[in-house]
Design an enzyme around this catalytic site. Structure first.
Site, PDB file in Angstrom:
ATOM      1  N   CYS A 198      -2.258   9.305   2.493  1.00 44.62           N
ATOM      2  CA  CYS A 198      -1.912   8.689   1.033  1.00 44.62           C
ATOM      3  C   CYS A 198      -2.804   9.110   0.031  1.00 44.62           C
ATOM      4  O   CYS A 198      -2.668   9.048  -0.926  1.00 44.62           O
ATOM      5  CB  CYS A 198      -1.825   7.493   1.146  1.00 44.62           C
ATOM      6  SG  CYS A 198      -3.270   6.580   1.949  1.00 44.62           S
ATOM      7  N   GLU A 222       0.871  -1.185  -0.179  1.00 39.13           N
ATOM      8  CA  GLU A 222       0.044   0.076   0.157  1.00 39.13           C
ATOM      9  C   GLU A 222       1.170   1.203  -0.060  1.00 39.13           C
ATOM     10  O   GLU A 222       1.250   1.621   1.093  1.00 39.13           O
ATOM     11  CB  GLU A 222      -0.812  -0.098   1.347  1.00 39.13           C
ATOM     12  CG  GLU A 222      -1.814  -1.226   1.442  1.00 39.13           C
ATOM     13  CD  GLU A 222      -3.088  -1.139   0.568  1.00 39.13           C
ATOM     14  OE1 GLU A 222      -3.222  -0.059  -0.041  1.00 39.13           O
ATOM     15  OE2 GLU A 222      -3.961  -2.230   0.281  1.00 39.13           O
TER      16      GLU A 222
HETATM   17  P1  NAD Z   1       8.158   5.151   4.660  1.00 33.85           P
HETATM   18  O1  NAD Z   1       8.138   4.514   3.367  1.00 33.85           O
HETATM   19  O2  NAD Z   1       9.136   6.333   4.960  1.00 33.85           O
HETATM   20  O3  NAD Z   1       7.959   4.277   6.077  1.00 33.85           O
HETATM   21  C1  NAD Z   1       6.936   3.437   6.139  1.00 33.85           C
HETATM   22  C2  NAD Z   1       7.421   2.096   7.109  1.00 33.85           C
HETATM   23  O4  NAD Z   1       8.123   1.193   6.161  1.00 33.85           O
HETATM   24  C3  NAD Z   1       8.107   2.492   8.132  1.00 33.85           C
HETATM   25  O5  NAD Z   1       7.525   1.647   9.335  1.00 33.85           O
HETATM   26  C4  NAD Z   1       9.501   2.266   7.880  1.00 33.85           C
HETATM   27  O6  NAD Z   1      10.342   2.040   9.082  1.00 33.85           O
HETATM   28  C5  NAD Z   1       9.568   1.118   6.892  1.00 33.85           C
HETATM   29  N1  NAD Z   1      10.569   0.713   6.113  1.00 33.85           N
HETATM   30  C6  NAD Z   1      11.077   1.662   5.450  1.00 33.85           C
HETATM   31  N2  NAD Z   1      12.056   0.978   4.465  1.00 33.85           N
HETATM   32  C7  NAD Z   1      12.094  -0.137   4.819  1.00 33.85           C
HETATM   33  C8  NAD Z   1      12.783  -1.325   4.385  1.00 33.85           C
HETATM   34  N3  NAD Z   1      13.555  -1.245   3.527  1.00 33.85           N
HETATM   35  N4  NAD Z   1      12.407  -2.409   4.751  1.00 33.85           N
HETATM   36  C9  NAD Z   1      11.437  -2.760   5.768  1.00 33.85           C
HETATM   37  N5  NAD Z   1      10.718  -1.712   6.138  1.00 33.85           N
HETATM   38  C10 NAD Z   1      11.100  -0.422   5.917  1.00 33.85           C
HETATM   39  O7  NAD Z   1       6.721   6.149   4.521  1.00 33.85           O
HETATM   40  P2  NAD Z   1       6.308   7.199   5.927  1.00 33.85           P
HETATM   41  O8  NAD Z   1       6.993   8.386   5.385  1.00 33.85           O
HETATM   42  O9  NAD Z   1       5.937   6.733   6.944  1.00 33.85           O
HETATM   43  O10 NAD Z   1       4.872   7.252   5.145  1.00 33.85           O
HETATM   44  C11 NAD Z   1       4.278   8.077   4.184  1.00 33.85           C
HETATM   45  C12 NAD Z   1       4.073   7.198   2.891  1.00 33.85           C
HETATM   46  O11 NAD Z   1       3.132   6.195   3.127  1.00 33.85           O
HETATM   47  C13 NAD Z   1       3.600   8.038   1.869  1.00 33.85           C
HETATM   48  O12 NAD Z   1       4.152   7.622   0.528  1.00 33.85           O
HETATM   49  C14 NAD Z   1       2.212   7.626   1.587  1.00 33.85           C
HETATM   50  O13 NAD Z   1       1.430   7.819   0.425  1.00 33.85           O
HETATM   51  C15 NAD Z   1       2.127   6.031   2.013  1.00 33.85           C
HETATM   52  N6  NAD Z   1       1.080   5.731   2.535  1.00 33.85           N
HETATM   53  C16 NAD Z   1       0.237   4.782   1.807  1.00 33.85           C
HETATM   54  C17 NAD Z   1      -0.976   3.994   2.067  1.00 33.85           C
HETATM   55  C18 NAD Z   1      -1.539   3.420   1.363  1.00 33.85           C
HETATM   56  O14 NAD Z   1      -2.864   2.686   1.685  1.00 33.85           O
HETATM   57  N7  NAD Z   1      -1.679   3.384  -0.059  1.00 33.85           N
HETATM   58  C19 NAD Z   1      -1.379   4.787   3.347  1.00 33.85           C
HETATM   59  C20 NAD Z   1      -0.647   5.366   4.210  1.00 33.85           C
HETATM   60  C21 NAD Z   1       0.763   5.863   3.703  1.00 33.85           C
END
Ligand code: NAD
Length: 516
Positions: free
Chosen positions: A302, A268
């Protein structure tokens, strides 16, 4: 002003078992005693709310073993009994709604109303999952062979690893867990390192339910840390399904890592959501939908509206109305209900916002509502930014990417609805989309196979604010995953086709002869 005492945060932290002395060490299976801590600072006032210990590799292994052991009991419990546990969890969430809503608002920065809405979404998915627990079903299929019975059934997978983003710090976990639990799975959650306290608070609530029912704590586990801790799960063959919510950048790494071991994933990821406004649209509805979509959660959903694609015949009117509405926005403490817009999550986010505005200007964008970082009394955290509007082109590099901040690009289209749809579809992401129109024909074109290419396509509703009853997710770089309602539960189970022969012969499929 001391926001923690003034707005009942101190009390909420205590009620949720995450007051300073308890941070990271409350009941339930979670990381204990590591030497490294995640420090959680509120973007509301910049105060340190608490610290949560980072999970070590050894603790992680222990968590997975405990979850594996719990799965052996849990998968055998009748699904309606598992639903009963989810019902009790939903009930506890009702009791803690105000406290958890406040903590979400204070730790993440969204308005208190949106914090409450997020907890309500958790309650709603629990209700959905309780019903589902009596409806998990398969198919029967007529066999081509005489006196044979064919059926398809679903079994639990095992451990579901949940990696979540900061902007929906609690709801996304519940979307996954409520379904996974009734399906017979156990869950290990790594919340965002930016919102660790809401994670501990949720874990405390479910741990209480499990304890009261004498069930193994491994049914719900919490691990804490940054991407390193997340990557232990994505590489771990003991975790058959990874449900990851976050940026497209993260999803590409996670997707490839899980695929390399042929695991399953639900992704997501980022969106670049647009509203198309046709010549006969209702302007009042358009303004409400667009402004809430663009500035709600300070542009950090998002599904936030990032692009407003307006037909040239109505362009000036819509632009002026939306610009006018921005003049009424009140920015400030999100716990104070008179404010519309709170802070963004941290200073990095403020930098990204500033850079995006500069990039849009450099590409020829015209600023219609000036942005800027607020300072002075009430804005000491340095995370409050002004929602801004920029007249732009869809081809701008910056318009093509998701900036997680309240920046709205307004774009003009000419021609018929398909020209507007081409602009809306002309980005790499495919999460949410909307059309504001009074034309039945345009509405249906937008929803048709040659219409929006997004996972969510709305008519006369903005891009943000989905209900839990439908499957939620997006196409293209948004990752293709589906969560929440409809038949999203199937992703949390493995499908098995059974053929049962109740004759005394052994006929082969496709009429193949094989006699001995
Ligand atoms: P992010 O990608 O920085 O982090 C999200 C999560 O992923 C965190 O828990 C982080 O620790 C983990 N993570 C990051 N890299 C990883 C890796 N290589 N391996 C495993 N885990 C890893 O995102 P953010 O800044 O917390 O959130 C914002 C983003 O999330 C935006 O792009 C938003 O659109 C997206 N988002 C999407 C949805 C959806 O349903 N499509 C919902 C909410 C947020």
């Amino acid at each position: 002003m001391n926001i923690q005492t003034e707005f009942g945060i101190t009390e909420a932290l205590k009620n949720l078992g995450v007051a300073a002395k308890n941070n990271g060490t409350s009941t339930g299976l979670q990381s204990h005693g590591g030497d490294n801590f995640l420090e959680s600072y509120s973007p509301v006032d910049g105060a340190l709310i608490g610290k949560v210990s980072v999970t070590t590799q050894a603790q992680y292994d222990k968590v997975i073993e405990t979850a594996q052991a719990a799965f052996k009991d849990w998968r055998d419990a009748p699904a309606p009994l598992r639903g009963e546990i989810v019902r009790q969890f939903g009930q506890k969430l009702r009791e803690h709604k105000a406290d958890l809503g406040k903590l979400v608002s204070y730790e993440m920065g969204k308005s208190y109303q949106e914090g409450l809405g997020e907890v309500q979404e958790m309650i709603d998915i629990c209700d959905f999952a309780v019903g589902l627990s009596r409806q998990l079903h398969g198919l029967t299929i007529k066999s081509e062979r005489p006196l044979h019975h064919m059926q398809e059934q679903y079994h639990p997978l095992g451990i579901v690893g949940i990696i979540s983003a900061f902007n929906f710090p609690v709801a996304v976990w519940a979307w996954n867990t409520a379904l996974a639990w009734v399906c017979g799975d156990v869950c290990v959650w790594k919340p965002s390192e930016k919102t660790p306290l809401t994670g501990v608070a949720c874990q405390n609530i479910i741990a209480e339910v499990l304890k009261e029912n004498d069930l193994p704590e491994g049914i719900s586990c919490l691990i804490n840390g940054d991407y390193n801790v997340g990557s232990w799960m994505t590489k771990d063959e003991r975790v058959p399904l990874i449900s990851a919510t976050g940026s497209t950048r993260m999803g590409k790494i996670v997707g490839q890592t899980v695929a390399a071991r042929l695991g399953k994933s639900i992704l997501e990821l980022g969106g670049n959501n647009a509203i198309i406004v046709t010549p006969d649209a209702d302007i009042k509805m358009t303004v409400i939908g667009a402004v809430f979509g663009a500035v709600g959660t300070a542009g950090q959903r998002c599904t936030s509206t990032r692009r407003l694609i307006v037909h040239e015949d109505i362009y000036d009117k819509v632009r002026d109305a939306v610009v006018g509405a921005y003049g009424q926005l009140r920015i400030g403490n999100p716990l104070d209900e008179k404010n519309h817009v709170g802070p963004v999550i941290d200073k990095d986010s403020v930098n990204n916002y500033n850079k995006a505005i500069e990039a849009a200007k450099a590409e020829g964008g015209k600023v219609l509502v000036e942005g800027g970082v607020l300072s002075g009394e009430g804005f000491e955290s340095g995370c409050y930014v002004k929602p801004c509007i920029i007249e732009a082109e869809n081809s701008f590099k910056i318009v093509q990417s998701e900036t997680f901040a309240p920046i709205l690009y307004i774009l003009k289209y000419k021609g018929d609805v398909h020209d507007g749809i081409a602009v809306q579809n002309g980005v790499a992401q495919g999460l949410s989309s909307a059309i504001m129109t009074n034309s039945m024909r345009d509405a249906h074109q937008f929803l048709s196979a040659v219409g929006s290419d997004c996972g969510i396509a709305n008519v006369n509703i903005g891009t943000s604010g989905a209900e839990i009853g439908g499957a939620f997710g997006g196409e293209k770089e948004t990752g293709g995953g589906r969560e929440s309602g409809s038949d999203a539960w199937k992703a949390y189970m493995r499908r098995q086709t059974n053929t049962l022969n109740y004759s005394t012969e052994l006929p082969l499929a496709q009429g193949i002869k094989f006699d001995l």
